[in-house]
Design a protein around this motif. Structure first.
Motif, PDB file in Angstrom:
ATOM      1  N   GLY A   5      -1.303 -18.713   1.240  1.00 48.62           N
ATOM      2  CA  GLY A   5      -0.083 -18.377   1.342  1.00 48.62           C
ATOM      3  C   GLY A   5       0.543 -17.961  -0.018  1.00 48.62           C
ATOM      4  N   ALA A   6       0.075 -18.913  -0.970  1.00 50.26           N
ATOM      5  CA  ALA A   6       0.332 -18.626  -2.409  1.00 50.26           C
ATOM      6  C   ALA A   6      -0.151 -17.302  -3.000  1.00 50.26           C
ATOM      7  CB  ALA A   6       0.090 -19.735  -3.325  1.00 50.26           C
ATOM      8  N   VAL A   7      -1.659 -16.990  -2.455  1.00 50.34           N
ATOM      9  CA  VAL A   7      -2.225 -15.721  -2.881  1.00 50.34           C
ATOM     10  C   VAL A   7      -1.469 -14.700  -2.397  1.00 50.34           C
ATOM     11  CG1 VAL A   7      -4.307 -14.556  -2.668  1.00 50.34           C
ATOM     12  CG2 VAL A   7      -4.475 -17.061  -3.033  1.00 50.34           C
ATOM     13  N   PHE A   8      -1.202 -14.448  -1.070  1.00 52.02           N
ATOM     14  CA  PHE A   8      -0.344 -13.728  -0.375  1.00 52.02           C
ATOM     15  C   PHE A   8       0.617 -13.124  -1.235  1.00 52.02           C
ATOM     16  CE2 PHE A   8       2.616 -12.148   2.800  1.00 52.02           C
ATOM     17  CZ  PHE A   8       1.991 -11.071   3.169  1.00 52.02           C
ATOM     18  N   VAL A   9       1.375 -14.225  -1.419  1.00 54.17           N
ATOM     19  CA  VAL A   9       2.906 -13.942  -2.215  1.00 54.17           C
ATOM     20  C   VAL A   9       2.628 -13.223  -3.430  1.00 54.17           C
ATOM     21  CG1 VAL A   9       4.814 -14.928  -2.990  1.00 54.17           C
ATOM     22  CG2 VAL A   9       4.140 -15.619  -0.902  1.00 54.17           C
ATOM     23  N   THR A  10       1.557 -14.094  -4.224  1.00 50.29           N
ATOM     24  CA  THR A  10       1.422 -13.434  -5.609  1.00 50.29           C
ATOM     25  C   THR A  10       0.947 -11.933  -5.339  1.00 50.29           C
ATOM     26  OG1 THR A  10       0.770 -15.621  -6.480  1.00 50.29           O
ATOM     27  CG2 THR A  10      -0.049 -13.643  -7.713  1.00 50.29           C
ATOM     28  N   ALA A  11       0.011 -11.835  -4.653  1.00 45.77           N
ATOM     29  CA  ALA A  11      -0.766 -10.383  -4.511  1.00 45.77           C
ATOM     30  C   ALA A  11       0.561  -9.457  -4.081  1.00 45.77           C
ATOM     31  CB  ALA A  11      -1.699 -10.197  -3.505  1.00 45.77           C
ATOM     32  N   GLU A  12       1.451  -9.775  -3.262  1.00 46.04           N
ATOM     33  CA  GLU A  12       2.536  -8.927  -2.706  1.00 46.04           C
ATOM     34  C   GLU A  12       3.373  -8.384  -4.092  1.00 46.04           C
ATOM     35  OE1 GLU A  12       3.978  -7.780   0.841  1.00 46.04           O
ATOM     36  OE2 GLU A  12       1.952  -7.126  -0.045  1.00 46.04           O
ATOM     37  N   ARG A  13       3.613  -9.790  -4.655  1.00 46.86           N
ATOM     38  CA  ARG A  13       4.760  -9.401  -6.056  1.00 46.86           C
ATOM     39  C   ARG A  13       4.193  -8.422  -6.989  1.00 46.86           C
ATOM     40  NH1 ARG A  13       7.176 -15.414  -7.043  1.00 46.86           N
ATOM     41  NH2 ARG A  13       8.678 -15.423  -5.239  1.00 46.86           N
ATOM     42  N   ARG A  14       2.542  -8.463  -7.189  1.00 49.28           N
ATOM     43  CA  ARG A  14       2.176  -7.718  -8.164  1.00 49.28           C
ATOM     44  C   ARG A  14       1.942  -6.172  -7.759  1.00 49.28           C
ATOM     45  NH1 ARG A  14      -2.348 -12.049 -10.887  1.00 49.28           N
ATOM     46  NH2 ARG A  14      -0.604 -13.398 -11.925  1.00 49.28           N
ATOM     47  N   SER A  15       1.865  -6.122  -6.482  1.00 48.51           N
ATOM     48  CA  SER A  15       1.480  -4.764  -5.805  1.00 48.51           C
ATOM     49  C   SER A  15       2.421  -3.685  -6.069  1.00 48.51           C
ATOM     50  CB  SER A  15       1.318  -5.000  -4.287  1.00 48.51           C
ATOM     51  OG  SER A  15       0.736  -3.761  -3.753  1.00 48.51           O
ATOM     52  N   PRO A  16       2.064  -2.682  -6.574  1.00 48.24           N
ATOM     53  CA  PRO A  16       3.278  -1.490  -6.624  1.00 48.24           C
ATOM     54  C   PRO A  16       3.530  -1.097  -5.233  1.00 48.24           C
ATOM     55  CG  PRO A  16       1.046  -0.504  -7.062  1.00 48.24           C
ATOM     56  CD  PRO A  16       0.913  -2.208  -6.897  1.00 48.24           C
ATOM     57  N   ARG A  17       2.872  -1.406  -4.286  1.00 45.63           N
ATOM     58  CA  ARG A  17       3.348  -0.965  -2.995  1.00 45.63           C
ATOM     59  C   ARG A  17       3.176  -2.148  -1.795  1.00 45.63           C
ATOM     60  NH1 ARG A  17      -0.162   3.587  -0.874  1.00 45.63           N
ATOM     61  NH2 ARG A  17       1.365   3.510   0.634  1.00 45.63           N
ATOM     62  N   PRO A  18       3.726  -3.097  -1.991  1.00 46.26           N
ATOM     63  CA  PRO A  18       3.772  -4.396  -1.230  1.00 46.26           C
ATOM     64  C   PRO A  18       3.716  -3.844   0.463  1.00 46.26           C
ATOM     65  CG  PRO A  18       5.959  -4.353  -1.921  1.00 46.26           C
ATOM     66  CD  PRO A  18       5.355  -3.170  -2.622  1.00 46.26           C
ATOM     67  N   LEU A  19       2.748  -4.951   0.999  1.00 46.47           N
ATOM     68  CA  LEU A  19       2.696  -4.415   2.549  1.00 46.47           C
ATOM     69  C   LEU A  19       4.058  -4.977   3.218  1.00 46.47           C
ATOM     70  CD1 LEU A  19      -0.883  -6.179   3.254  1.00 46.47           C
ATOM     71  CD2 LEU A  19      -0.060  -3.642   3.066  1.00 46.47           C
ATOM     72  N   VAL A  20       4.980  -5.971   2.813  1.00 50.39           N
ATOM     73  CA  VAL A  20       6.219  -6.208   3.084  1.00 50.39           C
ATOM     74  C   VAL A  20       7.185  -5.819   2.055  1.00 50.39           C
ATOM     75  CG1 VAL A  20       7.815  -7.925   4.209  1.00 50.39           C
ATOM     76  CG2 VAL A  20       5.289  -7.865   4.571  1.00 50.39           C
ATOM     77  N   PRO A  21       7.832  -4.588   2.198  1.00 56.60           N
ATOM     78  CA  PRO A  21       8.989  -4.478   1.422  1.00 56.60           C
ATOM     79  C   PRO A  21      10.009  -5.696   1.064  1.00 56.60           C
ATOM     80  CG  PRO A  21       8.572  -2.651   2.746  1.00 56.60           C
ATOM     81  CD  PRO A  21       7.710  -3.709   3.229  1.00 56.60           C
ATOM     82  N   PRO A  22      10.422  -5.984  -0.175  1.00 59.26           N
ATOM     83  CA  PRO A  22      10.923  -7.223  -0.167  1.00 59.26           C
ATOM     84  C   PRO A  22      12.441  -7.207   0.435  1.00 59.26           C
ATOM     85  CG  PRO A  22      10.050  -6.675  -2.461  1.00 59.26           C
ATOM     86  CD  PRO A  22       9.722  -5.436  -1.365  1.00 59.26           C
ATOM     87  N   VAL A  23      13.022  -5.695   0.508  1.00 55.81           N
ATOM     88  CA  VAL A  23      14.175  -5.749   1.189  1.00 55.81           C
ATOM     89  C   VAL A  23      14.239  -6.219   2.610  1.00 55.81           C
ATOM     90  CG1 VAL A  23      13.887  -3.457   2.025  1.00 55.81           C
ATOM     91  CG2 VAL A  23      16.075  -4.168   1.733  1.00 55.81           C
ATOM     92  N   LEU A  24      13.283  -6.360   3.481  1.00 55.27           N
ATOM     93  CA  LEU A  24      12.919  -6.693   4.719  1.00 55.27           C
ATOM     94  C   LEU A  24      13.123  -8.299   4.870  1.00 55.27           C
ATOM     95  CD1 LEU A  24      10.249  -4.396   6.196  1.00 55.27           C
ATOM     96  CD2 LEU A  24      12.610  -4.062   6.250  1.00 55.27           C
ATOM     97  N   LEU A  25      12.737  -8.907   4.033  1.00 53.03           N
ATOM     98  CA  LEU A  25      12.702 -10.178   3.954  1.00 53.03           C
ATOM     99  C   LEU A  25      14.111 -10.717   3.817  1.00 53.03           C
ATOM    100  CD1 LEU A  25       9.611 -11.200   1.437  1.00 53.03           C
ATOM    101  CD2 LEU A  25       9.676 -10.823   4.055  1.00 53.03           C
ATOM    102  N   ARG A  26      15.072 -10.028   3.676  1.00 52.06           N
ATOM    103  CA  ARG A  26      16.322 -10.417   3.439  1.00 52.06           C
ATOM    104  C   ARG A  26      17.154  -9.550   4.566  1.00 52.06           C
ATOM    105  NH1 ARG A  26      15.209  -8.865  -1.926  1.00 52.06           N
ATOM    106  NH2 ARG A  26      16.112  -6.878  -1.668  1.00 52.06           N
ATOM    107  N   HIS A  27      16.576  -8.944   5.390  1.00 51.44           N
ATOM    108  CA  HIS A  27      17.335  -8.331   6.837  1.00 51.44           C
ATOM    109  C   HIS A  27      17.301  -9.412   7.932  1.00 51.44           C
ATOM    110  CE1 HIS A  27      18.066  -5.489   9.860  1.00 51.44           C
ATOM    111  NE2 HIS A  27      18.083  -4.508   9.035  1.00 51.44           N
TER     112      HIS A  27
END
Length: 486
Positions: A270-292
């Motif tokens: 899970g930590a790998v997933f979060v780290t990779a998402e944060r470093r990605s220029p195009r994350p699989l889950v746009p951060p705005v959706l996690l606040r929706h």
């Protein structure tokens, strides 16, 4: 030059033949869980597996489906819709045949995970092909309705076909999707239009309408990238490790040390997933959706609803087999829990709008735990059809009311540019709910049917609480004065 968001136009007859192929594939995808639930006790009797091992046939498929869904859009970007769809059909057929021939539960589980991967590609990609090949308007609405109807009917079809085939042997149940998938592959090779990339259009890119995360920037096609691949692998691995840990928390197979190690591994991934998402220029889950809020609330409610539904049918399947019911009788008992969704598929959106999505979700979420509570818990209970009908009917009505409404509530307020990613995140929650519920329910079933049903009811009630929480903001929005109100 064709626009980069569409495929070359096709004739009317060819177009509807294509829709028929894609809808038939959706039916095959949808019947995978129901067919396996009916055949599962026969698999256990032949391979010497108990409930804790057999649950992998359900949770493994759901984990593969949910784990790869977010990555699927990026794969479509890099390879094209046609290539991904046809390749996934071929692998699906091979995995179906391999699962039918194996004598190892571990190998059978691996084929279930692999088939989940394939469905994560074919289901959303098929919808994307429809939206590209069918012109916008009444024709596209009919095509999408047909596609959705076949998906809803697939669960019922799986029950009936599994009841028929499992009587002759469970291997037939697991094998029959293989020739069907090969026929669809042959038809798809002729009918699925080539992406504009394959049509020789210079500089054109494919944008997978309806495919989570799909979209190409800068006019070229790119592969999934190391960040996206790391995210997909980490998410799938984390879900599988969570299932493994939950399966070893209770019952005769209880092994706290293994469970703790699995949970630690899941946390690391899970930590790998979060780290990779944060470093990605195009994350699989746009951060705005996690606040929706509406999206997350609906996704959690759908996870609880789908998880408790699958857990309930798992318990009922094992119980019915223990009391001497045949696979065909089991399939017929399950029909009231599956038929309402298929019968209301074409009108479910209208029903949800008429009631209001929040109220439809709440009504369904209340009916589901009521159905679970009505299922007989006594050790010597005789599961006669008349005794089980109230429980299965409540569960079926709950799914028909809430499932479409949950999706509408999840994506209704999401901006158009984020609809694909929001749908992928929502469906990931739905599949994860099934994977993470089946394991502890099966583990508790080895202790007794009552504890397993109690957990199913608690999960369903938790979903009801989440859904009922959605009534408050909905009521406030309805009662709020218009903007120009004095």
């Amino acid at each position: 030059m064709y626009p980069s968001t569409t495929n070359p136009p096709v004739g009317e007859r060819t177009r509807w033949a294509l829709v028929a192929v894609l809808a038939a594939n959706m039916l095959v995808d949808a019947l995978e869980v129901s067919a396996t639930l009916v055949a599962m006790p026969a698999v256990g009797a032949d391979l010497g597996a108990g409930a804790a091992g057999l649950q992998w046939l359900v949770s493994g498929f759901a984990a593969g489906f949910g784990g790869l869904l977010l990555l699927g859009g990026r794969l479509v970007e890099g390879l094209g819709r046609r290539r991904v769809f046809l390749a996934a059909l071929l692998v699906f057929a091979a995995a179906s045949l391999a699962g039918a021939l194996t004598d190892s539960l571990a190998a059978l589980t691996a084929t279930r995970v692999l088939k989940g991967f394939c469905v994560a590609l074919t289901a959303p990609t098929g919808l994307a092909i429809i939206t590209s090949a069918v012109p916008e308007g009444a024709a596209r609405r009919r095509a999408v309705s047909l596609y959705s109807l076949f998906g809803a009917a697939g669960f019922c079809a799986g029950l009936l076909l599994s009841g028929l085939f499992t009587g002759a042997g469970w291997r037939w149940t697991l094998a029959f999707p293989a020739p069907v998938a090969l026929l669809l592959l042959a038809a798809g090779a002729r009918l699925v239009p080539r992406d504009v990339r394959d049509s020789g259009v210079p500089g054109a890119g494919v944008r997978g309408a309806g495919v989570p995360g799909a979209g190409v920037r800068g006019g070229g096609l790119r592969g999934p990238g190391r960040h996206a691949a790391a995210c997909g692998a980490a998410l799938t691995g984390a879900v599988l490790l969570l299932v493994y840990g939950l399966a070893h928390l209770a019952g005769p197979g209880r092994e706290p040390a293994r469970a703790a190690a699995a949970f630690a591994g899941a946390a690391l991934l899970g930590a790998v997933f979060v780290t990779a998402e944060r470093r990605s220029p195009r994350p699989l889950v746009p951060p705005v959706l996690l606040r929706h809020g509406p999206l997350l609330r609906s996704a959690l409610g759908a996870a609880a609803l789908n998880g408790s539904y699958v857990g309930f049918l798992l318990v009922a399947s094992l119980h019915l087999r223990e009391t001497g019911r045949s696979p065909w009788q089991t399939a017929l008992v399950f029909l009231p829990a599956a038929a309402p969704l298929a019968l209301s598929a074409l009108h479910s959106a209208r029903i949800a709008v008429r009631l209001g999505p929040a109220r439809a979700v709440a009504a369904g979420a209340v009916l589901a735990p009521l159905g679970y509570a009505l299922y007989p818990r006594a050790p010597d209970a005789d599961p006669r059809w008349t005794v089980l009908l109230p429980a299965t009917a409540c569960v079926g009505a709950a799914f028909a009311l809430a499932f479409t409404a949950l999706h509408l509530q999840a994506t209704g307020a999401v901006p158009a540019r984020l609809q694909g990613a929001a749908g992928g995140l929502y469906q990931t929650f739905v599949q994860a709910g099934a994977a993470l519920t089946a394991a502890p329910v099966a583990a508790l079933y080895t202790v007794g049917r009552a504890p397993a049903l109690c957990l199913v009811t608690v999960i369903g009630a938790a979903g009801a609480c989440v859904a009922l929480g959605g009534l408050v903001p909905a009521a406030r929005a309805a009662a709020a004065p218009p903007p120009n109100h004095p």
